[in-house]
Motif scaffolding. Structure first.
Motif, PDB file in Angstrom:
ATOM      1  N   UNK A  82       0.835  -1.206   0.000  1.00 16.17           N
ATOM      2  CA  UNK A  82       0.000   0.000   0.000  1.00 16.17           C
ATOM      3  C   UNK A  82       0.867   1.251   0.000  1.00 16.17           C
ATOM      4  N   UNK A  83       1.922   1.255   0.812  1.00 18.34           N
ATOM      5  CA  UNK A  83       2.808   2.417   0.867  1.00 18.34           C
ATOM      6  C   UNK A  83       3.502   2.660  -0.472  1.00 18.34           C
ATOM      7  N   UNK A  84       3.880   1.584  -1.160  1.00 19.42           N
ATOM      8  CA  UNK A  84       4.519   1.719  -2.469  1.00 19.42           C
ATOM      9  C   UNK A  84       3.538   2.283  -3.500  1.00 19.42           C
ATOM     10  N   UNK A  85       2.293   1.808  -3.436  1.00 18.57           N
ATOM     11  CA  UNK A  85       1.261   2.312  -4.352  1.00 18.57           C
ATOM     12  C   UNK A  85       0.997   3.790  -4.080  1.00 18.57           C
ATOM     13  N   UNK A  86       0.911   4.150  -2.807  1.00 15.25           N
ATOM     14  CA  UNK A  86       0.713   5.565  -2.459  1.00 15.25           C
ATOM     15  C   UNK A  86       1.888   6.415  -2.947  1.00 15.25           C
ATOM     16  N   UNK A  87       3.085   5.901  -2.769  1.00 10.78           N
ATOM     17  CA  UNK A  87       4.261   6.659  -3.177  1.00 10.78           C
ATOM     18  C   UNK A  87       4.288   6.918  -4.674  1.00 10.78           C
ATOM     19  N   UNK A  88       3.724   5.993  -5.433  1.00  8.92           N
ATOM     20  CA  UNK A  88       3.748   6.126  -6.886  1.00  8.92           C
ATOM     21  C   UNK A  88       2.606   6.991  -7.412  1.00  8.92           C
ATOM     22  N   UNK A  89       1.434   6.906  -6.778  1.00 13.89           N
ATOM     23  CA  UNK A  89       0.241   7.554  -7.343  1.00 13.89           C
ATOM     24  C   UNK A  89      -0.395   8.585  -6.409  1.00 13.89           C
ATOM     25  N   UNK A  90       0.211   8.825  -5.278  1.00 17.16           N
ATOM     26  CA  UNK A  90      -0.227   9.835  -4.310  1.00 17.16           C
ATOM     27  C   UNK A  90      -1.418   9.350  -3.482  1.00 17.16           C
ATOM     28  N   UNK A  91      -2.638   9.364  -4.040  1.00 15.13           N
ATOM     29  CA  UNK A  91      -3.842   8.999  -3.292  1.00 15.13           C
ATOM     30  C   UNK A  91      -3.940   9.776  -1.986  1.00 15.13           C
ATOM     31  N   UNK A  92      -3.627  11.060  -2.057  1.00 15.48           N
ATOM     32  CA  UNK A  92      -3.701  11.901  -0.856  1.00 15.48           C
ATOM     33  C   UNK A  92      -5.152  12.001  -0.363  1.00 15.48           C
ATOM     34  N   UNK A  93      -5.319  11.855   0.931  1.00 12.52           N
ATOM     35  CA  UNK A  93      -6.623  12.075   1.542  1.00 12.52           C
ATOM     36  C   UNK A  93      -7.601  10.936   1.446  1.00 12.52           C
ATOM     37  N   UNK A  94      -7.221   9.840   0.823  1.00 12.82           N
ATOM     38  CA  UNK A  94      -8.170   8.742   0.670  1.00 12.82           C
ATOM     39  C   UNK A  94      -7.589   7.430   1.189  1.00 12.82           C
ATOM     40  N   UNK A  95      -8.401   6.626   1.864  1.00  7.22           N
ATOM     41  CA  UNK A  95      -7.940   5.277   2.192  1.00  7.22           C
ATOM     42  C   UNK A  95      -7.848   4.442   0.920  1.00  7.22           C
ATOM     43  N   UNK A  96      -7.080   3.398   0.974  1.00  7.06           N
ATOM     44  CA  UNK A  96      -6.998   2.422  -0.115  1.00  7.06           C
ATOM     45  C   UNK A  96      -7.435   1.077   0.444  1.00  7.06           C
TER      46      UNK A  96
END
Length: 440
Positions: A415-429
């Protein structure tokens, strides 16, 4: 679409919480790898025969109690009754009808709401005859249940869903961002609503919301359309209800369900308390985009380090929502208010973002190459591929050789790697692991 609401009420020690837990099953269980979520088990989600509903568990009602706690419990129950579309009146078969039951029944008569009488502790056939006494309330057929054994719960759910209203689908366009403000009493939610509308309003009108008495306020700013969902309802209810913390949760849940973006409002002057985490936890579990709004920043004694120190406290307390940005402002003086809506818009876009499958797989493949999954008893999980299956929140399915080999710490790593690549700021995954053969 907001779910209809069911409230379980009754005097103390009749088994309300046991039946509540039976109905929601494990839906309210907190996943172990999300530290920091703590809250009362007061509000859950049930479903029966394809009909979802929210369900409120209440404290026992003591009508004549002068004790402060008993008064608070009674107020809490009154609020649940006010929120509810259907009320489950819980009684005790062994005790029979007591004076307290009669007094609770009087409250329910006055509510005018559909009532289902559930008679708990009918643990065997010999006790089934005890339910006949409860016809005397005049609420229709009482239903015998056993919280400890689970018997009769299906019949109870049949009776509940039969009385649930059909709620209409909302009519807002897809490009409208629905914003709910949640927070405990006295954090300044209503002041913030007024500040946003007073300063930013271009187009505004009061329209009836899809819930019974909520008021939705549409407005537009810089070409973006928004709807503010009124969670407080203080114009109708008065300050007496604001003294009950549970009120915050009940009203907030109705708004959270209908929102795209949830503003978790914190009192900057008082700081963070446990109830803030209770309320924010519901926004996380509902999968909503969220940001923290620290209000009353104008009255905080500040140095050049105060803001960073406060944000660090938020990160420490809300470990399960590290993705949520923080905005400091003052609804009273409008200080920094202009920063709020751009952040709301940005996290709404991230909440609805869809990533192409080949890009997602490139990121996960690189993550696996850097840090392969650990072995478990000589077996290693093999990731075949990953795909995004939904938005709001972004939801990924990872196809593997054996889902049981996915450890929560490795899932968090991905999840952290996906966030680092695509941001997804402010939203749960949301990430689900499936066996490759489960595909399609």
């Amino acid at each position: 679409m907001a779910r209809p609401v069911v409230a379980i009420v009754g005097r103390p020690n009749v088994g309300k919480s046991t039946i509540f837990n039976r109905i929601i099953g494990d839906r309210l269980a907190i996943v172990e790898d999300k530290p920091g979520i703590t809250r009362d088990r007061i509000y859950g989600i049930g479903e029966w025969n394809g009909k979802p509903f929210s369900i409120i568990d209440t404290g026992g009602i003591e009508i004549d109690g002068e004790d402060v706690i008993l008064k608070s419990i009674r107020m809490q129950a009154e609020l649940a009754i006010e929120e509810a579309d259907v009320i489950v009146f819980m009684c005790d078969a062994k005790a029979g009808i007591t004076q307290s039951d009669e007094e609770v029944a009087e409250m329910l008569y006055r509510s005018g709401k559909p009532i289902v009488v559930a008679v708990n502790k009918v643990d065997n056939i010999g006790r089934s005859e005890l339910i006949y006494e409860f016809y005397g309330f005049g609420f229709g057929d009482p239903i015998g249940v056993s919280g400890s054994h689970g018997t009769g719960v299906g019949d109870l759910l049949d009776a509940i869903v039969e009385k649930l209203p059909e709620l209409e689908e909302e009519t807002y366009d897809d490009d409208v961002i629905r914003v709910a403000l949640i927070g405990r009493p006295n954090v300044g939610k209503s002041s913030l609503v007024n500040a946003i509308l007073g300063e930013e309003r271009v187009i505004v009108s009061d329209v009836a919301g899809t819930t019974r008495d909520a008021i939705d306020t549409p407005f537009e700013k810089d070409g973006q359309r928004y709807v503010l969902i009124d969670t407080a309802g203080m114009r109708k209810r008065g300050k007496v209800y604001e003294t009950t913390e549970k009120y915050s949760v009940m009203r907030a849940m109705r708004a959270i369900e209908r929102a795209d973006v949830v503003l978790v409002v914190i009192n900057g002057e008082e700081g963070i308390i446990e109830q803030d985490k209770h309320i924010a936890g519901y926004a996380f579990e509902a999968g909503k985009a969220s940001l923290f709004v620290v209000n009353k920043w104008d009255v905080v004694d500040k140095t050049d380090k105060t803001m960073n120190e406060f944000e660090k406290k938020i990160r420490d307390h809300f470990l399960f929502m590290t993705y949520a940005p923080v905005v400091f402002l003052s609804a009273k003086t409008k200080q920094r208010l202009q920063k709020l809506l751009p952040v709301v818009t940005r996290v709404a876009q991230q909440h609805a973002m869809r990533v192409q499958t080949h890009l997602l797989n490139d990121v996960v493949s690189d993550a696996v190459a850097i840090n392969p999954p650990p072995t478990d008893k000589g077996r290693r999980m093999r990731i075949n591929y990953v795909t995004q299956v939904a938005v709001k929140p972004p939801t990924m399915v990872i196809f593997v050789n054996d889902p049981e080999l996915m450890h929560f710490s490795y899932e968090r790593y991905l999840e952290n790697k996906i966030r680092g690549a695509f941001d997804f700021e402010g939203t749960p995954i949301r990430i689900f692991t499936r066996r490759k053969s489960d595909e399609g």
